[in-house]
Design a protein around this motif. Structure first.
Motif, mmCIF file in Angstrom:
data_model
loop_
_atom_site.group_PDB
_atom_site.id
_atom_site.type_symbol
_atom_site.label_atom_id
_atom_site.label_comp_id
_atom_site.label_asym_id
_atom_site.label_seq_id
_atom_site.Cartn_x
_atom_site.Cartn_y
_atom_site.Cartn_z
ATOM 1 N N TYR A 146 -24.533 -59.740 -66.130
ATOM 2 C CA TYR A 146 -24.906 -60.923 -66.527
ATOM 3 C C TYR A 146 -26.055 -60.057 -65.436
ATOM 4 O O TYR A 146 -26.230 -59.293 -64.266
ATOM 5 N N PRO A 148 -31.143 -60.701 -63.724
ATOM 6 C CA PRO A 148 -32.155 -61.450 -64.580
ATOM 7 C C PRO A 148 -33.258 -60.364 -65.570
ATOM 8 O O PRO A 148 -33.536 -59.065 -65.402
ATOM 9 N N ALA A 151 -40.010 -62.677 -67.231
ATOM 10 C CA ALA A 151 -40.833 -63.345 -67.528
ATOM 11 C C ALA A 151 -42.397 -63.334 -67.443
ATOM 12 O O ALA A 151 -43.349 -62.746 -66.139
ATOM 13 N N GLU A 156 -40.531 -68.878 -64.790
ATOM 14 C CA GLU A 156 -39.431 -68.102 -64.045
ATOM 15 C C GLU A 156 -38.491 -66.948 -64.753
ATOM 16 O O GLU A 156 -38.060 -67.379 -65.840
ATOM 17 N N ALA A 157 -37.356 -66.334 -63.730
ATOM 18 C CA ALA A 157 -37.208 -65.547 -64.874
ATOM 19 C C ALA A 157 -35.866 -66.211 -65.441
ATOM 20 O O ALA A 157 -35.508 -66.985 -65.153
ATOM 21 N N SER A 158 -35.395 -65.210 -66.528
ATOM 22 C CA SER A 158 -34.227 -65.949 -67.513
ATOM 23 C C SER A 158 -33.115 -65.089 -67.089
ATOM 24 O O SER A 158 -32.959 -63.782 -66.645
ATOM 25 N N VAL A 159 -31.876 -65.109 -66.892
ATOM 26 C CA VAL A 159 -30.523 -64.392 -66.637
ATOM 27 C C VAL A 159 -29.591 -63.998 -68.165
ATOM 28 O O VAL A 159 -29.004 -65.570 -68.467
ATOM 29 N N VAL A 160 -29.513 -63.316 -68.625
ATOM 30 C CA VAL A 160 -28.493 -62.857 -70.256
ATOM 31 C C VAL A 160 -27.708 -61.763 -69.388
ATOM 32 O O VAL A 160 -27.881 -60.964 -68.726
ATOM 33 N N GLU A 195 -26.478 -62.544 -77.541
ATOM 34 C CA GLU A 195 -27.944 -62.692 -77.514
ATOM 35 C C GLU A 195 -28.356 -61.913 -76.127
ATOM 36 O O GLU A 195 -27.461 -62.308 -74.787
ATOM 37 N N TRP A 211 -33.723 -53.726 -63.646
ATOM 38 C CA TRP A 211 -35.215 -54.246 -64.012
ATOM 39 C C TRP A 211 -36.320 -52.877 -64.521
ATOM 40 O O TRP A 211 -37.374 -52.798 -64.926
#
Length: 234
Positions: A146, A148, A151, A156-160, A195, A211
């Motif tokens: 996963y 980050p 955003a 706050e950043a999302s973790v996907v 997703e 990133w």
């Protein structure tokens, strides 16, 4: 930070002997209007003054005395400035823009960098825990990958999940290095419609985090992968 949330302080009082702000005396929980939030300015020497505000770096032009966006030539130069301000991860925002830049190749501190008048890129500095990849459903050194994702507007950043194919070893290596490992590889993949993001990372560049890879777009993953990270002795 207190726990995982940033907080505002007032009546900050430091003696000058402290090595971090947390060691100074302060009060917590004070309501602070936007116009009273402090802006940080770091003087690296008498000729180089860096200002940090909302994670945006600006440098004072010695000729006009005005602050301009700090731009650098490459990832190494970005790392020199970020480390000087006690951040572990430097991300270069490509492509290049016109204007004065700093070239730190051959230098380890900002004071020794050369200022050139050519195209450069702005930078973002992060603490490692903010941008490091994560391994889930496994062990300390292996698991489903996963990451980050940044955003907008300071949210706050999302973790996907990371979409991974069996040959995406460059992505696995960058992710593992961002977590403090020596390297890593894709151990296996499995079909899973979820997703996630699929970073496109240049194998010739030393990306400090996923990133920093270009063209990382949201998509429905066809497969996700289990990554095995390697320690120095492996």
């Amino acid at each position: 930070e207190e726990g995982d949330e940033p907080f505002l302080v007032s009546k900050l009082n430091c003696s000058g002997l402290e090595d971090r702000l947390e060691a100074c005396a302060y009060e917590i929980g004070t309501e602070c209007p936007d116009e009273q939030v402090a802006e940080l300015t770091c003087v690296l020497d008498e000729d180089i003054t860096i200002r940090l505000n909302d994670n945006e770096f600006k440098v004072k032009d010695p000729y006009s005395n005005e602050y301009q966006e700090l731009k650098v030539r490459d990832e190494y130069s970005a790392g020199v400035f970020c480390r000087a301000l006690l951040f572990e991860v430097a991300v270069v925002n490509y492509p290049y823009d016109d204007g004065p830049i700093f070239d730190c190749r051959g230098s380890w501190r900002p004071q020794s960098c050369s200022q050139l008048y050519m195209g450069g890129s702005s930078i973002d500095c992060y603490h490692r825990e903010t941008v490091a990849a994560q391994l889930r459903d496994g062990t300390e050194s292996s698991g489903i990958l996963y990451t980050p994702v940044p955003a907008e507007d300071g949210a706050e950043a999302s973790v996907v999940p990371v979409c991974l194919g069996s040959d995406d070893h460059v992505i696995a290596r960058i992710a593992c290095v961002s977590m403090g490992f020596h390297g890593g590889f894709v151990a296996k993949t499995e079909s899973q419609a979820v997703e996630g993001v699929h970073p496109v990372c240049d194998p010739e560049r030393q990306h400090p985090t996923l990133w920093a890879c270009e063209a990382a777009t949201f998509e429905t993953c066809a497969t996700v992968g289990e990554v095995q990270c390697l320690k120095d002795s492996e």
